[in-house]
Design a protein around this motif. Sequence first.
Motif, PDB file in Angstrom:
ATOM      1  N   VAL A   7       0.861  -1.224  -0.110  1.00 17.04           N
ATOM      2  CA  VAL A   7      -0.004   0.023   0.129  1.00 17.04           C
ATOM      3  C   VAL A   7       0.874   1.234   0.064  1.00 17.04           C
ATOM      4  O   VAL A   7       1.960   1.335   0.841  1.00 17.04           O
ATOM      5  CB  VAL A   7      -1.009  -0.182   1.305  1.00 17.04           C
ATOM      6  N   LEU A   8       0.581   2.200  -1.056  1.00 19.54           N
ATOM      7  CA  LEU A   8       1.296   3.419  -1.093  1.00 19.54           C
ATOM      8  C   LEU A   8       0.519   4.742  -0.677  1.00 19.54           C
ATOM      9  O   LEU A   8      -0.603   4.582  -0.731  1.00 19.54           O
ATOM     10  CB  LEU A   8       1.878   3.594  -2.478  1.00 19.54           C
ATOM     11  N   ASP A   9       1.181   5.496   0.104  1.00 15.80           N
ATOM     12  CA  ASP A   9       0.544   6.818   0.159  1.00 15.80           C
ATOM     13  C   ASP A   9       0.907   7.788  -0.626  1.00 15.80           C
ATOM     14  O   ASP A   9       2.157   8.178  -0.718  1.00 15.80           O
ATOM     15  CB  ASP A   9       0.833   7.440   1.812  1.00 15.80           C
ATOM     16  N   LEU A  10       0.152   8.061  -1.548  1.00 17.03           N
ATOM     17  CA  LEU A  10       0.528   9.000  -2.672  1.00 17.03           C
ATOM     18  C   LEU A  10      -0.150  10.170  -2.762  1.00 17.03           C
ATOM     19  O   LEU A  10      -1.418  10.367  -2.089  1.00 17.03           O
ATOM     20  CB  LEU A  10       0.109   8.117  -4.107  1.00 17.03           C
ATOM     21  N   MET A  11       0.204  11.197  -3.316  1.00 15.45           N
ATOM     22  CA  MET A  11      -0.142  12.624  -3.411  1.00 15.45           C
ATOM     23  C   MET A  11      -1.003  12.846  -4.825  1.00 15.45           C
ATOM     24  O   MET A  11      -0.522  12.508  -5.761  1.00 15.45           O
ATOM     25  CB  MET A  11       0.885  13.639  -2.978  1.00 15.45           C
ATOM     26  N   VAL A  12      -2.316  13.482  -4.983  1.00 18.19           N
ATOM     27  CA  VAL A  12      -2.695  13.849  -6.228  1.00 18.19           C
ATOM     28  C   VAL A  12      -1.937  15.026  -6.538  1.00 18.19           C
ATOM     29  O   VAL A  12      -1.794  16.189  -5.867  1.00 18.19           O
ATOM     30  CB  VAL A  12      -4.201  14.468  -5.559  1.00 18.19           C
ATOM     31  N   GLU A  13      -1.515  15.071  -7.596  1.00 16.35           N
ATOM     32  CA  GLU A  13      -0.798  15.837  -8.222  1.00 16.35           C
ATOM     33  C   GLU A  13      -1.767  16.873  -9.125  1.00 16.35           C
ATOM     34  O   GLU A  13      -1.604  17.976  -9.109  1.00 16.35           O
ATOM     35  CB  GLU A  13       0.357  15.308  -9.447  1.00 16.35           C
ATOM     36  N   SER A  14      -2.585  16.079  -9.817  1.00 15.62           N
ATOM     37  CA  SER A  14      -3.498  17.193 -10.762  1.00 15.62           C
ATOM     38  C   SER A  14      -4.803  16.603 -10.712  1.00 15.62           C
ATOM     39  O   SER A  14      -4.867  15.200 -11.014  1.00 15.62           O
ATOM     40  CB  SER A  14      -2.790  17.542 -11.918  1.00 15.62           C
ATOM     41  N   LEU A  15      -5.823  17.279 -11.031  1.00 20.88           N
ATOM     42  CA  LEU A  15      -7.323  16.721 -11.639  1.00 20.88           C
ATOM     43  C   LEU A  15      -7.706  17.524 -12.622  1.00 20.88           C
ATOM     44  O   LEU A  15      -7.618  18.615 -12.697  1.00 20.88           O
ATOM     45  CB  LEU A  15      -8.153  16.861 -10.325  1.00 20.88           C
ATOM     46  N   THR A  16      -7.977  16.971 -13.943  1.00 20.79           N
ATOM     47  CA  THR A  16      -8.181  17.649 -14.957  1.00 20.79           C
ATOM     48  C   THR A  16      -9.585  17.143 -15.577  1.00 20.79           C
ATOM     49  O   THR A  16      -9.553  15.802 -15.940  1.00 20.79           O
ATOM     50  CB  THR A  16      -6.961  17.652 -15.946  1.00 20.79           C
ATOM     51  N   ARG A  17     -10.459  17.957 -15.960  1.00 26.13           N
ATOM     52  CA  ARG A  17     -11.495  17.284 -16.621  1.00 26.13           C
ATOM     53  C   ARG A  17     -11.163  17.151 -17.950  1.00 26.13           C
ATOM     54  O   ARG A  17     -10.761  17.926 -18.894  1.00 26.13           O
ATOM     55  CB  ARG A  17     -12.660  18.428 -16.317  1.00 26.13           C
ATOM     56  N   ILE A  18     -11.470  16.140 -18.658  1.00 27.87           N
ATOM     57  CA  ILE A  18     -11.069  15.718 -19.871  1.00 27.87           C
ATOM     58  C   ILE A  18     -12.334  15.331 -20.865  1.00 27.87           C
ATOM     59  O   ILE A  18     -12.289  15.382 -22.013  1.00 27.87           O
ATOM     60  CB  ILE A  18      -9.959  14.647 -20.021  1.00 27.87           C
ATOM     61  N   LEU A  88     -11.602  15.139  -3.360  1.00 26.39           N
ATOM     62  CA  LEU A  88     -10.094  15.166  -3.690  1.00 26.39           C
ATOM     63  C   LEU A  88      -9.738  16.434  -4.284  1.00 26.39           C
ATOM     64  O   LEU A  88     -10.234  16.907  -5.172  1.00 26.39           O
ATOM     65  CB  LEU A  88      -9.602  13.951  -4.572  1.00 26.39           C
ATOM     66  N   ARG A  89      -8.496  16.926  -3.897  1.00 28.54           N
ATOM     67  CA  ARG A  89      -7.983  18.169  -4.391  1.00 28.54           C
ATOM     68  C   ARG A  89      -6.452  18.112  -4.702  1.00 28.54           C
ATOM     69  O   ARG A  89      -5.877  17.129  -3.958  1.00 28.54           O
ATOM     70  CB  ARG A  89      -8.181  19.479  -3.677  1.00 28.54           C
ATOM     71  N   PRO A  90      -5.738  18.659  -5.510  1.00 28.26           N
ATOM     72  CA  PRO A  90      -4.092  18.464  -5.540  1.00 28.26           C
ATOM     73  C   PRO A  90      -3.635  18.657  -4.368  1.00 28.26           C
ATOM     74  O   PRO A  90      -4.072  19.692  -3.281  1.00 28.26           O
ATOM     75  CB  PRO A  90      -3.790  19.642  -6.410  1.00 28.26           C
ATOM     76  N   GLY A  91      -2.593  17.826  -3.801  1.00 30.06           N
ATOM     77  CA  GLY A  91      -1.864  17.952  -2.640  1.00 30.06           C
ATOM     78  C   GLY A  91      -2.595  17.160  -1.621  1.00 30.06           C
ATOM     79  O   GLY A  91      -1.724  16.591  -0.553  1.00 30.06           O
ATOM     80  N   ASP A  92      -3.609  16.478  -1.810  1.00 28.78           N
ATOM     81  CA  ASP A  92      -4.303  15.498  -0.762  1.00 28.78           C
ATOM     82  C   ASP A  92      -3.597  14.095  -0.770  1.00 28.78           C
ATOM     83  O   ASP A  92      -2.984  13.936  -1.965  1.00 28.78           O
ATOM     84  CB  ASP A  92      -5.729  15.298  -1.245  1.00 28.78           C
ATOM     85  N   LEU A  93      -3.606  13.406   0.340  1.00 26.06           N
ATOM     86  CA  LEU A  93      -2.871  12.249   0.214  1.00 26.06           C
ATOM     87  C   LEU A  93      -3.845  11.158  -0.073  1.00 26.06           C
ATOM     88  O   LEU A  93      -5.043  11.218   0.776  1.00 26.06           O
ATOM     89  CB  LEU A  93      -2.108  11.734   1.503  1.00 26.06           C
TER      90      LEU A  93
END
Length: 315
Positions: A7-18, A88-93
């Motif tokens: 299990v990894l704790d990762l950070m949201v870098e970006s969220l882009t509506r595509i 979720l927002r950028p920077g969230d884990l």
Amino acid sequence: MSEEEGVLDLMVESLTRIADGVLQVTLVDPDGYWLPEWTPGAHIDIETPAGPRQYSLCGDPEDRTRYTIGVLRESASRGGSTHVHDVLRPGDLVEVGGPRNHFELLPAKRYLFIAGGIGITPLLPMIRDVEARGEDWKLVYGGRSRASMGFLEKLAAYGDKVELWPEDEHGLLPLDRLLTDAPDDLGIYCCGPSGLLDVIEGRCETLAGVSVHLERFTAKDLSGLVDTPFTVICAKSEVEREVPAGTSVLDVLEQEGISVSNACREGVCGSCEVAILDGTPEHRDSIRVGAELDDTSSLAVCVSRATTPRLVLDI
Ligand code: FES
């Protein structure tokens, strides 16, 4: 890495509506470390307040710095996709399990990729791979409308190897045309709504020389199946217990204090596969198709059972 293995704790870098209702989400290690390797067709589990959710990796496997997924806001969301879209927002884990791959790209003379909606995601790295190797391939990509279909810009680079099939322009995917007279040694890879996958699975049963590979986001309907009790024997733990009707092998193992990873508990993610030493499984997972249903090497203990009175597991 968190304390739990895998299990990894990762950070949201970006969220882009595509596209309409579709977010592209990128995840990175907060300290900049490389992420575990993966292969086309792999997915990760994202932990949400509604439980873990599986999302296919759709970026470049060569890029070890980030994972990219596409998340559709499900109209019948049980809380997973709305969490990703609304919370979720950028920077969230986020807690991430995997990657795991039960939808591997296997050698074939030619490839037909069929995507329904957000089912395009696991096919994108497969297409990148076969294109780089100069293989013979074609993608047919259906969706409700062009506005709802993500990743169209990426796909434009492949020219007429990609056939877009928005339902509001052309109707349902042209499966008759695609599957009639399918050439020998054709590998069909399909991901999309379960209705589409059920049709393709049924049609391909009668096609000789074709191998079909399906990736389901939701579990098959198991409600009509009858459970027969059997005995599960755990060789390493020296446990022997009956698995009654209405109780899963996973439930029994947990009651005995035997830990098995389980990210979905409905036969979709493959995290609970356990090796079989003796006995014959009755596969009820939503991963195996065709000849894979004859596999006696392992089973998904969250849903699958046994056709033999005893099932001996390597656990
Ligand atoms: S827990 Fe996901 S397949 Fe069993």
